[in-house]
Write an enzyme that holds these catalytic residues in place. Structure first.
Site, PDB file in Angstrom:
ATOM      1  N   GLY A  91       7.062   9.844   0.729  1.00 41.95           N
ATOM      2  CA  GLY A  91       5.953  10.792   0.666  1.00 41.95           C
ATOM      3  C   GLY A  91       5.135  10.643  -0.597  1.00 41.95           C
ATOM      4  N   ARG A 182      18.268   3.063   2.992  1.00 41.27           N
ATOM      5  CA  ARG A 182      19.161   4.198   2.745  1.00 41.27           C
ATOM      6  C   ARG A 182      20.014   4.477   3.981  1.00 41.27           C
ATOM      7  NH1 ARG A 182      15.245   7.110  -0.623  1.00 41.27           N
ATOM      8  NH2 ARG A 182      13.616   5.589  -1.005  1.00 41.27           N
ATOM      9  N   ASP A 251      19.365  10.478   2.437  1.00 42.57           N
ATOM     10  CA  ASP A 251      18.180   9.667   2.116  1.00 42.57           C
ATOM     11  C   ASP A 251      18.232   9.166   0.672  1.00 42.57           C
ATOM     12  OD1 ASP A 251      17.825  12.608   1.926  1.00 42.57           O
ATOM     13  OD2 ASP A 251      16.041  12.064   0.792  1.00 42.57           O
ATOM     14  N   ASP A 261      17.440   7.398  -6.904  1.00 45.99           N
ATOM     15  CA  ASP A 261      16.801   8.712  -6.893  1.00 45.99           C
ATOM     16  C   ASP A 261      17.360   9.658  -7.935  1.00 45.99           C
ATOM     17  OD1 ASP A 261      14.505   9.080  -5.634  1.00 45.99           O
ATOM     18  OD2 ASP A 261      15.326   9.392  -3.643  1.00 45.99           O
TER      19      ASP A 261
HETATM   20  P1  AMP Z   1      13.444  13.438  -3.322  1.00 46.90           P
HETATM   21  O1  AMP Z   1      13.879  14.823  -3.612  1.00 46.90           O
HETATM   22  O2  AMP Z   1      12.636  12.802  -4.437  1.00 46.90           O
HETATM   23  O3  AMP Z   1      14.536  12.545  -2.832  1.00 46.90           O
HETATM   24  O4  AMP Z   1      12.391  13.573  -2.130  1.00 46.90           O
HETATM   25  C1  AMP Z   1      12.737  13.980  -0.822  1.00 46.90           C
HETATM   26  C2  AMP Z   1      11.587  13.690   0.111  1.00 46.90           C
HETATM   27  O5  AMP Z   1      10.431  14.439  -0.280  1.00 46.90           O
HETATM   28  C3  AMP Z   1      11.125  12.236   0.136  1.00 46.90           C
HETATM   29  O6  AMP Z   1      10.724  11.951   1.439  1.00 46.90           O
HETATM   30  C4  AMP Z   1       9.960  12.230  -0.818  1.00 46.90           C
HETATM   31  O7  AMP Z   1       9.066  11.169  -0.567  1.00 46.90           O
HETATM   32  C5  AMP Z   1       9.334  13.584  -0.551  1.00 46.90           C
HETATM   33  N1  AMP Z   1       8.591  14.098  -1.712  1.00 46.90           N
HETATM   34  C6  AMP Z   1       9.102  14.555  -2.880  1.00 46.90           C
HETATM   35  N2  AMP Z   1       8.117  14.967  -3.693  1.00 46.90           N
HETATM   36  C7  AMP Z   1       6.945  14.765  -3.040  1.00 46.90           C
HETATM   37  C8  AMP Z   1       5.563  14.985  -3.350  1.00 46.90           C
HETATM   38  N3  AMP Z   1       5.181  15.494  -4.514  1.00 46.90           N
HETATM   39  N4  AMP Z   1       4.644  14.653  -2.417  1.00 46.90           N
HETATM   40  C9  AMP Z   1       5.010  14.148  -1.238  1.00 46.90           C
HETATM   41  N5  AMP Z   1       6.282  13.914  -0.878  1.00 46.90           N
HETATM   42  C10 AMP Z   1       7.251  14.211  -1.762  1.00 46.90           C
HETATM   43 MG    MG Z   2      14.780  10.723  -2.375  1.00 45.13          MG
END
Ligand code: AMP
Ligand code: MG
Length: 485
Positions: A91, A182, A251, A261
Site C-alpha cells: 500500500g 511472504r 504478511d 517489517d
Molecule cells: P505494516 O503494518 O507496515 O506491515 O502494513 C500493513 C499493511 O498496510 C500493508 O499492506 C501496508 O502496505 C499497508 N499500509 C501501511 N501503512 C500504509 C499507508 N500509510 N498507506 C497505505 N498503505 C499502508
Molecule cells: Mg507489513
C-alpha cells in the site's frame, strides 16, 4: 525526470501471473533530501554512485528519478493480521526490481513510503522520518548481530508533511531483501487465485530460495519443511538477543526466513517473558514469550495454503502438513537451547542445561534484570559489584552454573570466548533509539549516526560503543512502539 545510470535491475517476479502485482511508478515528492545512505551495502550490491552529488542521490532514492530501464511494481498479497484474514498488498511500497549483488545473490530493491498504489486501502502511501530511520537503524543492527534480516540502503526526507496523530515530515526508505515473498503471498494465491497460480508462486519461491529441494520426491512438502526450519531458527535467534518483532502477522513473515517489517519492534531491556511494546498488541499475542507459538501458528497458515500442492487427496495432504508442523517445536527448542547454551558458555549437551537456563531466566524476571546486561556481565572474567549479584537467588544459581561449566570439555577461557561471541555488548536500547530519533526529527542526525556506528560491532567492546555500554540508563516506563506510522 530521467537518470542515465542503468542499475541492470531484473524483474523475475513480474514473470508471475499478472494478479501477483501491479506495474506502477513511485509518486514523485516535492523536495527530497538525502538523510542517510549505506555506502558499504551499495558497493556490495554493485551500485556505484557519486556520493558528492547529494541532489542526484535524493532524487534517486525518493523515486523522483528512476535508474534507466527500471520497471517498478507493487506486490499483491494477503495476510492474517492478529488472527484475522485481510487482503493487503504493497500500500506504500514500490519494488524497483532485483539486483544481482557482486557475490551473485538476487536482492529486491524496494521503496517504502513512496506513494499510493492500488493496494493502499485509503492510506496515504507515505511514511514518516522517525519510523523509516528506526527501520534503518534496527535492521542494520540486526545484520551486525548476525540475524537474517532485510537491510537498509537509504532514507530520504520528502519535504512533504504527512498527517498522523500530528503533522510529521515524510520519508522514503530503500529496503534490500532476499525477496518480499511472504506467508501472506501464499495465502493470497491460495484463497484468491487458484491452483495454477499457487503452483507458479511455489515454483518461483522454491527456485529463488530453496533450490536444494527441487529434486525431492515431494518438492512442495520439502519446501514447507524448509520454511518451517528457517522460521523456527529465525525466531530462536530473535529470542537469544531479546528482540520482540511486535507484529508477526503472516504478511510480515518472509518465506526466505529473514526478519522483515520493522514496525513496532524493540529490544527488551528489563527481562520478562510477558514483555510487549506494541501499542496495538492489547492481548500480548506477539509478546516476547509467545513469538515461537506465533510463528508456528503462521506456519500453519502457510501449510493450509500449500495443501493443494502437497497431495491430490485432501486428507493425505492434511496428514502431511500436520506431520510437518509437528516437527516445529523440536526444531525451535533445539535451536533455542543450543543458542542459550552458547550464551552461557555450556559446551556438550547435559541433561540439566534446560533447567539451568530456565532458572536464570526466572531469576532475571523476578529481579527485573536487564537481559543484554546480565549476559554481558556473565561473559566477563568477574561479575561487577552490583547488588543484584549478591542476592541469595543469584548466588545459588551461580554455584550450579560454575559446577556445570566444570563439566565442559573446553577450558573456562574458551567458554568465556564462546559467551562473548554470543552475548552482544550493545543492542539498540530503547532509550538510545528514542534519543537518536528525537534529535533526527529536530534536524540533528549526529546522535543517530554515532549510535548506528556503535551498533556495527556489537560483539566487541570498542571505543565507539563504549559510551553506550557504560551509560546508566533507566528503562523508559511503559515504553510503547507503533505500527504503520
Ligand atoms: P505494516 O503494518 O507496515 O506491515 O502494513 C500493513 C499493511 O498496510 C500493508 O499492506 C501496508 O502496505 C499497508 N499500509 C501501511 N501503512 C500504509 C499507508 N500509510 N498507506 C497505505 N498503505 C499502508
Ligand atoms: Mg507489513
Amino acid at each position: 525526470m530521467n537518470y542515465s545510470q542503468d542499475w541492470q535491475l531484473e524483474n523475475s517476479y513480474s514473470d508471475l501471473p499478472e494478479q501477483f502485482f501491479t506495474k506502477i511508478n513511485p509518486v514523485p515528492v516535492s523536495s527530497p533530501k538525502l538523510l542517510i545512505f549505506n555506502e558499504e551495502l551499495a558497493k556490495s550490491l554493485g551500485i556505484e554512485l557519486d556520493l558528492n552529488d547529494k541532489a542526484m542521490l535524493a532524487n534517486l532514492f525518493s523515486g523522483n528519478a528512476l535508474p534507466r530501464n527500471t520497471n517498478p511494481i507493487a506486490q499483491a498479497y494477503a495476510g492474517h493480521q492478529f488472527g484475522h484474514f485481510s487482503i493487503l498488498g504493497d500500500g506504500r511500497a514500490h519494488l524497483l526490481g532485483e539486483k544481482i549483488s557482486l557475490d551473485g545473490k538476487r536482492y529486491d530493491i524496494q521503496f517504502k513510503g513512496s506513494g499510493q498504489t492500488p493496494y493502499s486501502r485509503g492510506g496515504d502511501g507515505r511514511a514518516a522520518v522517525g519510523p523509516m530511520l528506526r527501520e534503518y537503524l534496527i535492521s542494520e543492527a540486526m545484520h551486525a548481530l548476525k540475524i537474517p534480516t532485510t537491510r537498509s540502503l537509504a532514507v530520504v526526507s520528502t519535504g512533504e508533511s504527512i498527517m498522523r496523530s500530528s503533522l510529521l515530515d515524510g520519508a522514503i526508505l530503500t529496503r534490500v531483501a532476499s525477496s518480499h515473498i511472504r506467508i501472506g503471498t501464499f495465502e493470497y494465491a491460495h484463497r484468491m487465485l487458484g491452483y495454477n497460480q499457487l503452483k507458479k508462486l511455489a515454483d518461483y519461491a522454491i527456485e529463488r530460495h530453496y533450490p536444494e529441494v527441487l529434486d525431492d520426491e515431494n518438492t512442495y512438502l520439502s519446501f514447507l519443511n524448509a520454511v518451517i526450519e528457517r522460521q523456527a531458527k529465525l525466531v530462536a535467534s530473535w529470542m537469544h538477543i531479546g528482540f520482540i518483532h511486535g507484529v508477526m502477522n503472516t504478511d510480515n513473515m518472509s518465506i526466505c526466513g529473514e526478519t522483515i517489517d520493522y514496525g513496532p519492534c524493540a529490544f527488551m531491556d528489563i527481562f520478562s517473558m510477558e514483555r510487549v511494546f506494541s501499542s496495538i498488541d492489547y492481548r500480548g499475542r506477539y509478546k516476547f514469550g509467545s513469538q515461537a507459538h506465533a510463528a508456528h501458528w503462521n506456519l500453519g497458515r502457510l501449510a493450509d495454503s500449500l495443501l493443494p500442492l502437497l497431495h491430490k487427496d485432501t486428507e493425505e495432504a492434511n496428514k502431511l502438513a500436520e506431520a510437518s508442523l509437528a516437527e516445529y517445536s523440536q526444531i525451535f527448542n533445539d535451536a533455542w537451547i543450543s543458542g542459550m547454551c552458547r550464551k552461557l558458555g555450556l559446551h556438550n549437551d547435559e541433561a540439566e542445561d534446560l533447567s539451568l537456563i530456565q532458572k536464570l531466566l526466572d531469576w532475571m524476571q523476578t529481579e527485573k534484570a536487564d537481559y543484554t546486561k546480565t549476559f554481558y556481565d556473565l561473559s566477563q572474567e568477574s561479575l561487577p559489584d552490583n547488588e543484584i549479584y549478591s542476592s541469595k537467588g543469584f548466588q545459588e544459581w551461580n554455584a550450579v552454573w560454575k559446577e556445570r561449566l566444570a563439566k565442559n570439555s573446553m577450558s573456562l577461557k574458551s567458554s568465556l570466548k564462546m559467551m562473548r561471541a554470543n552475548n552482544p555488548v550493545i543492542i539498540p536500547n530503547n532509550y538510545h533509539v528514542e534519543e537518536a530519533l528525537k534529535a533526527s526529527e529536530e534536524g540533528d542526525l549526529k546522535v543517530f549516526l554515532s549510535l548506528l556506528e556503535a551498533l556495527k560491532e556489537p560483539f566487541e567492546p570498542t571505543i565507539l560503543n563504549e559510551p553506550y555500554r557504560n551509560a546508566t540508563i533507566n528503562p523508559i516506563p511503559n515504553y510503547q512502539t507503533f505500527c504503520g506510522t
